[in-house]
Design a protein around this motif. Structure first.
Motif, PDB file in Angstrom:
ATOM      1  N   ARG A 235      35.470  55.510  17.236  1.00 46.77           N
ATOM      2  CA  ARG A 235      34.493  56.436  17.835  1.00 46.77           C
ATOM      3  C   ARG A 235      35.058  57.187  19.029  1.00 46.77           C
ATOM      4  NH1 ARG A 235      30.604  53.633  20.167  1.00 46.77           N
ATOM      5  NH2 ARG A 235      31.479  51.555  19.823  1.00 46.77           N
ATOM      6  N   GLY A 236      36.291  56.876  19.413  1.00 40.74           N
ATOM      7  CA  GLY A 236      36.878  57.531  20.566  1.00 40.74           C
ATOM      8  C   GLY A 236      36.221  57.139  21.871  1.00 40.74           C
ATOM      9  N   VAL A 237      35.710  55.914  21.919  1.00 35.32           N
ATOM     10  CA  VAL A 237      35.015  55.409  23.100  1.00 35.32           C
ATOM     11  C   VAL A 237      35.901  54.362  23.768  1.00 35.32           C
ATOM     12  CG1 VAL A 237      32.996  54.125  23.909  1.00 35.32           C
ATOM     13  CG2 VAL A 237      32.751  55.841  22.111  1.00 35.32           C
ATOM     14  N   SER A 238      35.911  54.365  25.096  1.00 38.43           N
ATOM     15  CA  SER A 238      36.694  53.389  25.840  1.00 38.43           C
ATOM     16  C   SER A 238      35.783  52.481  26.637  1.00 38.43           C
ATOM     17  CB  SER A 238      37.667  54.096  26.793  1.00 38.43           C
ATOM     18  OG  SER A 238      38.249  53.166  27.695  1.00 38.43           O
ATOM     19  N   SER A 239      36.185  51.228  26.800  1.00 39.06           N
ATOM     20  CA  SER A 239      35.410  50.275  27.600  1.00 39.06           C
ATOM     21  C   SER A 239      35.392  50.671  29.074  1.00 39.06           C
ATOM     22  CB  SER A 239      36.001  48.870  27.455  1.00 39.06           C
ATOM     23  OG  SER A 239      37.380  48.867  27.809  1.00 39.06           O
ATOM     24  N   GLY A 240      36.287  51.566  29.468  1.00 41.16           N
ATOM     25  CA  GLY A 240      36.336  51.986  30.861  1.00 41.16           C
ATOM     26  C   GLY A 240      35.714  53.343  31.126  1.00 41.16           C
ATOM     27  N   ASP A 241      35.023  53.910  30.129  1.00 37.48           N
ATOM     28  CA  ASP A 241      34.509  55.274  30.265  1.00 37.48           C
ATOM     29  C   ASP A 241      33.572  55.461  31.460  1.00 37.48           C
ATOM     30  OD1 ASP A 241      35.942  56.336  28.195  1.00 37.48           O
ATOM     31  OD2 ASP A 241      34.312  56.253  26.728  1.00 37.48           O
ATOM     32  N   ASN A 242      32.774  54.469  31.777  1.00 34.59           N
ATOM     33  CA  ASN A 242      31.789  54.619  32.856  1.00 34.59           C
ATOM     34  C   ASN A 242      32.171  53.850  34.115  1.00 34.59           C
ATOM     35  OD1 ASN A 242      29.970  56.223  31.267  1.00 34.59           O
ATOM     36  ND2 ASN A 242      29.399  54.350  30.177  1.00 34.59           N
ATOM     37  N   LEU A 243      33.442  53.464  34.205  1.00 40.99           N
ATOM     38  CA  LEU A 243      33.896  52.690  35.356  1.00 40.99           C
ATOM     39  C   LEU A 243      34.690  53.552  36.332  1.00 40.99           C
ATOM     40  CD1 LEU A 243      35.092  49.344  33.705  1.00 40.99           C
ATOM     41  CD2 LEU A 243      32.921  49.810  34.850  1.00 40.99           C
ATOM     42  N   SER A 244      34.652  53.159  37.590  1.00 43.98           N
ATOM     43  CA  SER A 244      35.441  53.795  38.635  1.00 43.98           C
ATOM     44  C   SER A 244      36.527  52.821  39.084  1.00 43.98           C
ATOM     45  CB  SER A 244      34.547  54.155  39.827  1.00 43.98           C
ATOM     46  OG  SER A 244      33.537  55.058  39.448  1.00 43.98           O
ATOM     47  N   PRO A 245      37.560  53.322  39.747  1.00 47.22           N
ATOM     48  CA  PRO A 245      38.581  52.404  40.276  1.00 47.22           C
ATOM     49  C   PRO A 245      37.959  51.340  41.177  1.00 47.22           C
ATOM     50  CG  PRO A 245      39.332  54.673  40.454  1.00 47.22           C
ATOM     51  CD  PRO A 245      37.889  54.726  40.028  1.00 47.22           C
ATOM     52  N   ARG A 246      38.483  50.142  41.113  1.00 45.05           N
ATOM     53  CA  ARG A 246      37.912  49.028  41.854  1.00 45.05           C
ATOM     54  C   ARG A 246      38.071  49.196  43.367  1.00 45.05           C
ATOM     55  NH1 ARG A 246      40.688  44.475  41.059  1.00 45.05           N
ATOM     56  NH2 ARG A 246      38.863  43.289  41.735  1.00 45.05           N
ATOM     57  N   TYR A 247      39.233  49.622  43.791  1.00 44.69           N
ATOM     58  CA  TYR A 247      39.502  49.862  45.211  1.00 44.69           C
ATOM     59  C   TYR A 247      40.164  51.228  45.330  1.00 44.69           C
ATOM     60  CZ  TYR A 247      38.566  44.872  45.716  1.00 44.69           C
ATOM     61  OH  TYR A 247      37.969  43.624  45.679  1.00 44.69           O
ATOM     62  N   PRO A 248      39.370  52.302  45.381  1.00 46.32           N
ATOM     63  CA  PRO A 248      39.928  53.658  45.350  1.00 46.32           C
ATOM     64  C   PRO A 248      40.570  54.101  46.652  1.00 46.32           C
ATOM     65  CG  PRO A 248      37.543  53.752  45.558  1.00 46.32           C
ATOM     66  CD  PRO A 248      37.899  52.310  45.355  1.00 46.32           C
ATOM     67  N   VAL A 249      40.310  53.386  47.735  1.00 43.49           N
ATOM     68  CA  VAL A 249      40.935  53.700  49.018  1.00 43.49           C
ATOM     69  C   VAL A 249      41.556  52.423  49.573  1.00 43.49           C
ATOM     70  CG1 VAL A 249      39.341  55.587  49.515  1.00 43.49           C
ATOM     71  CG2 VAL A 249      38.784  53.279  50.291  1.00 43.49           C
ATOM     72  N   LEU A 250      42.476  52.589  50.491  1.00 39.38           N
ATOM     73  CA  LEU A 250      43.163  51.438  51.071  1.00 39.38           C
ATOM     74  C   LEU A 250      42.191  50.553  51.839  1.00 39.38           C
ATOM     75  CD1 LEU A 250      46.322  53.339  52.288  1.00 39.38           C
ATOM     76  CD2 LEU A 250      46.312  51.529  50.548  1.00 39.38           C
ATOM     77  N   THR A 251      42.324  49.259  51.604  1.00 36.60           N
ATOM     78  CA  THR A 251      41.445  48.286  52.243  1.00 36.60           C
ATOM     79  C   THR A 251      42.175  46.958  52.294  1.00 36.60           C
ATOM     80  OG1 THR A 251      39.243  47.288  52.169  1.00 36.60           O
ATOM     81  CG2 THR A 251      40.372  47.558  50.067  1.00 36.60           C
ATOM     82  N   HIS A 252      41.602  45.990  52.951  1.00 38.71           N
ATOM     83  CA  HIS A 252      42.072  44.606  52.827  1.00 38.71           C
ATOM     84  C   HIS A 252      41.354  43.993  51.638  1.00 38.71           C
ATOM     85  CE1 HIS A 252      44.706  44.124  56.137  1.00 38.71           C
ATOM     86  NE2 HIS A 252      43.802  44.204  57.105  1.00 38.71           N
ATOM     87  N   PRO A 253      42.067  43.321  50.717  1.00 39.17           N
ATOM     88  CA  PRO A 253      41.375  42.673  49.596  1.00 39.17           C
ATOM     89  C   PRO A 253      40.568  41.490  50.108  1.00 39.17           C
ATOM     90  CG  PRO A 253      43.661  41.960  49.678  1.00 39.17           C
ATOM     91  CD  PRO A 253      43.519  43.053  50.725  1.00 39.17           C
ATOM     92  N   PRO A 254      39.502  41.123  49.395  1.00 43.01           N
ATOM     93  CA  PRO A 254      38.787  39.889  49.766  1.00 43.01           C
ATOM     94  C   PRO A 254      39.737  38.702  49.649  1.00 43.01           C
ATOM     95  CG  PRO A 254      37.595  41.161  48.096  1.00 43.01           C
ATOM     96  CD  PRO A 254      38.951  41.758  48.201  1.00 43.01           C
ATOM     97  N   LEU A 255      39.836  37.919  50.688  1.00 45.74           N
ATOM     98  CA  LEU A 255      40.764  36.784  50.672  1.00 45.74           C
ATOM     99  C   LEU A 255      40.068  35.565  50.093  1.00 45.74           C
ATOM    100  CD1 LEU A 255      42.529  37.209  54.125  1.00 45.74           C
ATOM    101  CD2 LEU A 255      43.327  37.928  51.859  1.00 45.74           C
ATOM    102  N   PRO A 256      40.821  34.727  49.362  1.00 48.17           N
ATOM    103  CA  PRO A 256      40.213  33.526  48.758  1.00 48.17           C
ATOM    104  C   PRO A 256      39.686  32.590  49.823  1.00 48.17           C
ATOM    105  CG  PRO A 256      42.616  33.460  48.600  1.00 48.17           C
ATOM    106  CD  PRO A 256      42.265  34.828  49.088  1.00 48.17           C
ATOM    107  N   VAL A 257      38.597  31.914  49.477  1.00 50.10           N
ATOM    108  CA  VAL A 257      37.981  30.994  50.421  1.00 50.10           C
ATOM    109  C   VAL A 257      38.869  29.797  50.667  1.00 50.10           C
ATOM    110  CG1 VAL A 257      35.999  29.490  50.819  1.00 50.10           C
ATOM    111  CG2 VAL A 257      35.674  31.744  49.785  1.00 50.10           C
ATOM    112  N   SER A 258      39.551  29.354  49.622  1.00 52.69           N
ATOM    113  CA  SER A 258      40.419  28.194  49.754  1.00 52.69           C
ATOM    114  C   SER A 258      41.778  28.477  49.163  1.00 52.69           C
ATOM    115  CB  SER A 258      39.802  26.983  49.068  1.00 52.69           C
ATOM    116  OG  SER A 258      39.593  27.238  47.697  1.00 52.69           O
TER     117      SER A 258
END
Length: 258
Positions: A235-258
């Motif tokens: 069908r020419g459909v992608s699972s990412g069609d309605n998604l945006s980049p997860r972190y589109p600008v520079l940031t600190h990633p969430p750090l693991p709790v442990s």
């Protein structure tokens, strides 16, 4: 916020983190790139992180939509993998897509960033995706040449044979499980000659299956994952069609709790 070191991850579902579920994060996934960024920040808080990868993207989309956006952030480190979704299509011009890839890698390297490029995975053990093994082998040889010509750094995913164990893969058999993402993050950090505090994945004992059980399992997988995947392609459909980049600008990633 100003970051002295800037890591930008580019690509498709592999780099987005699909298979490593985490509902607390954008798009509901974590992935190896997040895990690499976490370790970089833990070692040096001046690191910023952006992840522009979106599942389903073909190579030309990654190049056209992500490279310039990455360069605008003046990255000091870029990781990129593209082409896997092209290889899975019924027809693909491997020489053509890697020629475009070569030009994209050259553009990234010209910025002065360290650029890490992945080969494709050896899917020879897969009864379905193993049919693309020859294509991937050709793709890999051309990618290795592009890496050498442009002064990039290779992460040889093809040679990570320990990932042949099915426990490193999610139930869809196309994306890595959390354990697979952890192992890949450790490999990337090894290539970067960095240290990491990522635990070596502990795999659960694999249950013995007789032929009937395996056939039943394969049939369930085909219904739940292979069929819908093929349908989207037709069908020419992608699972990412309605998604945006997860972190589109520079940031600190969430750090693991442990």
């Amino acid at each position: 916020m100003t970051f002295e070191q800037r890591y930008v991850a580019l690509g498709d579902s592999f780099t987005e983190g699909v298979g490593d579920d985490d509902e607390s994060r954008p798009n509901g996934v974590r992935g190896w790139a997040d895990r690499v960024a976490e370790q970089l920040v833990l070692a040096d808080s001046s690191w910023g992180y952006a992840n522009l990868a979106i599942r389903g993207k073909k190579l030309h989309q990654v190049l056209n939509e992500q490279v310039d956006a990455a360069l605008a952030m003046s990255p000091t480190l870029v990781t990129i993998y593209a082409g896997g979704n092209d290889i899975l299509r019924p027809k693909v011009d491997i020489d053509g897509i890697v020629a475009a890839y070569d030009a994209g890698i050259a553009k990234l390297c010209a910025s002065g960033a360290a650029v890490l490029v992945f080969t494709g995975f050896d899917s020879g053990s897969s009864p379905v995706f193993g049919r693309t093994r020859g294509r991937t082998a050709l793709y890999n040889e051309l990618v290795r040449e592009a890496v050498e010509n442009n002064g990039a750094v290779l992460v040889d995913y093809w040679r990570m044979k320990n990932l042949q164990d099915e426990r490193y893969w999610a139930v869809d058999r196309l994306h890595m499980s959390p354990a697979g993402h952890m192992l890949t993050a450790k490999k990337v950090l090894e290539v970067l000659r960095g240290t990491d505090a990522i635990d070596t994945p502990e795999l659960e004992e694999q249950p013995a299956r007789n032929r009937v059980e395996q056939l039943r399992r394969d049939a369930q997988w085909a219904r739940e994952y292979l069929g819908p995947w093929v349908s989207r392609r037709l069908r020419g459909v992608s699972s990412g069609d309605n998604l945006s980049p997860r972190y589109p600008v520079l940031t600190h990633p969430p750090l693991p709790v442990s």
